[in-house]
Design a protein around this motif. Structure first.
Motif, PDB file in Angstrom:
ATOM      1  N   ALA A  54      -1.306   6.491  -0.999  1.00  0.00           N
ATOM      2  CA  ALA A  54      -2.646   5.927  -0.835  1.00  0.00           C
ATOM      3  C   ALA A  54      -2.588   4.418  -0.714  1.00  0.00           C
ATOM      4  CB  ALA A  54      -3.528   6.330  -2.018  1.00  0.00           C
ATOM      5  N   ASN A  55      -1.697   3.793  -1.473  1.00  0.00           N
ATOM      6  CA  ASN A  55      -1.507   2.351  -1.409  1.00  0.00           C
ATOM      7  C   ASN A  55      -1.043   1.932  -0.012  1.00  0.00           C
ATOM      8  OD1 ASN A  55      -0.815  -0.351  -1.857  1.00  0.00           O
ATOM      9  ND2 ASN A  55       0.966   0.118  -3.111  1.00  0.00           N
ATOM     10  N   VAL A  56      -0.030   2.615   0.509  1.00  0.00           N
ATOM     11  CA  VAL A  56       0.507   2.285   1.833  1.00  0.00           C
ATOM     12  C   VAL A  56      -0.543   2.525   2.917  1.00  0.00           C
ATOM     13  CG1 VAL A  56       2.242   2.901   3.560  1.00  0.00           C
ATOM     14  CG2 VAL A  56       2.892   2.716   1.140  1.00  0.00           C
ATOM     15  N   LEU A  57      -1.243   3.663   2.854  1.00  0.00           N
ATOM     16  CA  LEU A  57      -2.264   3.963   3.854  1.00  0.00           C
ATOM     17  C   LEU A  57      -3.382   2.923   3.809  1.00  0.00           C
ATOM     18  CD1 LEU A  57      -3.533   5.738   6.013  1.00  0.00           C
ATOM     19  CD2 LEU A  57      -4.488   7.176   4.196  1.00  0.00           C
ATOM     20  N   GLY A  58      -3.825   2.565   2.601  1.00  0.00           N
ATOM     21  CA  GLY A  58      -4.870   1.546   2.485  1.00  0.00           C
ATOM     22  C   GLY A  58      -4.425   0.215   3.055  1.00  0.00           C
ATOM     23  N   ALA A  59      -3.162  -0.168   2.808  1.00  0.00           N
ATOM     24  CA  ALA A  59      -2.640  -1.425   3.347  1.00  0.00           C
ATOM     25  C   ALA A  59      -2.583  -1.396   4.871  1.00  0.00           C
ATOM     26  CB  ALA A  59      -1.256  -1.708   2.762  1.00  0.00           C
ATOM     27  N   VAL A 113       1.214  -4.014  -0.074  1.00  0.00           N
ATOM     28  CA  VAL A 113       1.768  -2.872  -0.803  1.00  0.00           C
ATOM     29  C   VAL A 113       2.429  -3.338  -2.093  1.00  0.00           C
ATOM     30  CG1 VAL A 113       3.500  -1.042  -0.737  1.00  0.00           C
ATOM     31  CG2 VAL A 113       2.059  -1.458   1.254  1.00  0.00           C
ATOM     32  N   ALA A 114       3.189  -4.438  -2.032  1.00  0.00           N
ATOM     33  CA  ALA A 114       3.878  -4.949  -3.222  1.00  0.00           C
ATOM     34  C   ALA A 114       2.885  -5.429  -4.274  1.00  0.00           C
ATOM     35  CB  ALA A 114       4.829  -6.080  -2.827  1.00  0.00           C
ATOM     36  N   GLY A 115       1.834  -6.138  -3.848  1.00  0.00           N
ATOM     37  CA  GLY A 115       0.844  -6.632  -4.800  1.00  0.00           C
ATOM     38  C   GLY A 115       0.117  -5.513  -5.517  1.00  0.00           C
ATOM     39  N   ASP A 116      -0.299  -4.514  -4.770  1.00  0.00           N
ATOM     40  CA  ASP A 116      -0.994  -3.381  -5.384  1.00  0.00           C
ATOM     41  C   ASP A 116      -0.057  -2.595  -6.294  1.00  0.00           C
ATOM     42  OD1 ASP A 116      -3.651  -2.565  -5.432  1.00  0.00           O
ATOM     43  OD2 ASP A 116      -3.274  -0.817  -4.175  1.00  0.00           O
ATOM     44  N   SER A 117       1.212  -2.496  -5.900  1.00  0.00           N
ATOM     45  CA  SER A 117       2.189  -1.783  -6.721  1.00  0.00           C
ATOM     46  C   SER A 117       2.428  -2.511  -8.041  1.00  0.00           C
ATOM     47  CB  SER A 117       3.514  -1.635  -5.965  1.00  0.00           C
ATOM     48  OG  SER A 117       3.342  -0.854  -4.801  1.00  0.00           O
ATOM     49  N   LEU A 118       2.497  -3.846  -7.993  1.00  0.00           N
ATOM     50  CA  LEU A 118       2.663  -4.608  -9.232  1.00  0.00           C
ATOM     51  C   LEU A 118       1.446  -4.415 -10.137  1.00  0.00           C
ATOM     52  CD1 LEU A 118       4.182  -6.557 -11.013  1.00  0.00           C
ATOM     53  CD2 LEU A 118       3.185  -8.456  -9.710  1.00  0.00           C
ATOM     54  N   GLY A 119       0.245  -4.419  -9.538  1.00  0.00           N
ATOM     55  CA  GLY A 119      -0.959  -4.156 -10.324  1.00  0.00           C
ATOM     56  C   GLY A 119      -0.894  -2.796 -11.001  1.00  0.00           C
ATOM     57  N   TYR A 120      -0.416  -1.795 -10.267  1.00  0.00           N
ATOM     58  CA  TYR A 120      -0.268  -0.452 -10.836  1.00  0.00           C
ATOM     59  C   TYR A 120       0.693  -0.460 -12.025  1.00  0.00           C
ATOM     60  CZ  TYR A 120       1.235   4.430 -11.171  1.00  0.00           C
ATOM     61  OH  TYR A 120       1.558   5.681 -11.637  1.00  0.00           O
ATOM     62  N   ALA A 161      -6.862   8.827  -5.192  1.00  0.00           N
ATOM     63  CA  ALA A 161      -6.221   8.522  -3.919  1.00  0.00           C
ATOM     64  C   ALA A 161      -7.226   7.974  -2.906  1.00  0.00           C
ATOM     65  CB  ALA A 161      -5.541   9.778  -3.361  1.00  0.00           C
ATOM     66  N   LYS A 162      -8.432   8.542  -2.876  1.00  0.00           N
ATOM     67  CA  LYS A 162      -9.458   8.054  -1.951  1.00  0.00           C
ATOM     68  C   LYS A 162      -9.900   6.647  -2.328  1.00  0.00           C
ATOM     69  CE  LYS A 162     -11.586  11.970  -2.712  1.00  0.00           C
ATOM     70  NZ  LYS A 162     -12.587  13.060  -2.772  1.00  0.00           N
ATOM     71  N   VAL A 163     -10.044   6.389  -3.624  1.00  0.00           N
ATOM     72  CA  VAL A 163     -10.458   5.061  -4.083  1.00  0.00           C
ATOM     73  C   VAL A 163      -9.423   4.015  -3.692  1.00  0.00           C
ATOM     74  CG1 VAL A 163     -10.939   3.626  -6.101  1.00  0.00           C
ATOM     75  CG2 VAL A 163     -11.837   5.956  -5.985  1.00  0.00           C
ATOM     76  N   VAL A 164      -8.154   4.295  -3.957  1.00  0.00           N
ATOM     77  CA  VAL A 164      -7.091   3.342  -3.642  1.00  0.00           C
ATOM     78  C   VAL A 164      -7.020   3.085  -2.137  1.00  0.00           C
ATOM     79  CG1 VAL A 164      -4.581   2.982  -3.685  1.00  0.00           C
ATOM     80  CG2 VAL A 164      -5.752   3.896  -5.699  1.00  0.00           C
ATOM     81  N   THR A 165      -7.242   4.111  -1.342  1.00  0.00           N
ATOM     82  CA  THR A 165      -7.155   3.962   0.110  1.00  0.00           C
ATOM     83  C   THR A 165      -8.218   3.017   0.652  1.00  0.00           C
ATOM     84  OG1 THR A 165      -6.211   6.179   0.352  1.00  0.00           O
ATOM     85  CG2 THR A 165      -7.223   5.197   2.311  1.00  0.00           C
ATOM     86  N   VAL A 166      -9.456   3.123   0.170  1.00  0.00           N
ATOM     87  CA  VAL A 166     -10.547   2.323   0.740  1.00  0.00           C
ATOM     88  C   VAL A 166     -10.835   1.049  -0.061  1.00  0.00           C
ATOM     89  CG1 VAL A 166     -11.626   4.397   1.653  1.00  0.00           C
ATOM     90  CG2 VAL A 166     -12.379   3.514  -0.554  1.00  0.00           C
ATOM     91  N   ALA A 167     -10.201   0.881  -1.226  1.00  0.00           N
ATOM     92  CA  ALA A 167     -10.563  -0.215  -2.131  1.00  0.00           C
ATOM     93  C   ALA A 167     -10.346  -1.590  -1.520  1.00  0.00           C
ATOM     94  CB  ALA A 167      -9.766  -0.100  -3.430  1.00  0.00           C
ATOM     95  N   ARG A 168      -9.367  -1.737  -0.638  1.00  0.00           N
ATOM     96  CA  ARG A 168      -9.060  -3.062  -0.099  1.00  0.00           C
ATOM     97  C   ARG A 168     -10.202  -3.641   0.729  1.00  0.00           C
ATOM     98  NH1 ARG A 168      -3.832  -0.933  -0.225  1.00  0.00           N
ATOM     99  NH2 ARG A 168      -2.281  -2.364  -1.103  1.00  0.00           N
TER     100      ARG A 168
END
Length: 222
Positions: free
Chosen positions: A148-153, A71-78, A115-122
């Motif tokens: 979406a970030n948290v759900l994907g993680a 979650v932190a890594g994706d948030s920093l990217g955002y 939101a869908k992209v972020v959820t499945v992107a990982r």
């Protein structure tokens, strides 16, 4: 304490790192892997879960650390995309054919489907490393991005930690099979994208031809 059976490929290569640094290796690599740095974060997560299955690590700690790091890594990217992405696109985008018009279409796409992209992107290499930056650059709101970030993680860490923990030394063939399907998925996404681009170009050409035909008929009648 049991020792894991020999593991193939990248899993085996990472065992010295995990043996030496344990949870720290999980946290750092998962964080970087979710923040545009191509490191084997997913692989070390799987290996850490295998270790947890043999009692060498705690599966609760592995899951908790991986979740926070992802979650932190994706948030920093955002945040990087939100604060500097547009300037980079404006300065360098033309060199990779990223014109303002294409950027606008990307923003419209993320507005509808981000939101869908972020959820499945990982679950897809390259997307896992870049989805946060793309979301920030295209102006996706933080209120939509964070859930979406948290759900994907949760999904990503849950799938791979469960697979590693339950499969143990047999994770090698399973991991190789999943990676093979991931390649197929990337190819399918590429074909779909090419088809969509081709369809848009065909429609644009058809509209232009129809307008040209109407103009010629109108000119001849006068």
């Amino acid at each position: 304490m049991d020792t894991p059976a020999p593991l193939p490929g990248p899993l085996e290569h990472l065992t010295p790192l995990l043996d030496g640094y344990g949870y720290l290796a999980v946290g750092v690599l998962v964080f970087l892997d979710n923040c545009a740095v191509p490191v084997p974060g997913q692989t070390v997560l799987v290996l850490a879960a295998v270790y947890a299955g043999t009692g060498r690590l705690s599966i609760v700690a592995v899951v908790a650390i991986a979740l926070v790091a992802a979650v932190a890594g994706d948030s920093l990217g955002y945040l990087l995309g939100r604060t500097g992405g547009h300037r980079l696109v404006e300065r360098w985008g033309r060199y990779v054919l990223l014109t303002p018009a294409r950027m606008a279409r990307g923003e419209a796409f993320f507005d509808r489907h981000g939101a869908k992209v972020v959820t499945v992107a990982r679950f897809v290499d390259v997307l896992r490393q870049t989805n946060g930056i793309v979301a920030g650059t295209t102006g996706m709101s933080w209120q939509r991005f964070l859930p979406a970030n948290v759900l994907g993680a949760v999904l990503w860490v849950g799938v791979w930690s469960t697979a590693g923990y339950l499969a143990g030394g047999n994770i090698g063939p399973l991991y190789a099979q999943v990676m093979r399907y991931q390649v197929f998925l990337l190819v399918a996404l590429g074909v779909l994208l090419a088809a969509l681009v081709g369809y848009r170009l065909w429609r644009r050409h058809r509209r232009y031809r129809d307008r040209s035909g109407v103009s010629r008929r109108g000119g001849s009648s006068s």
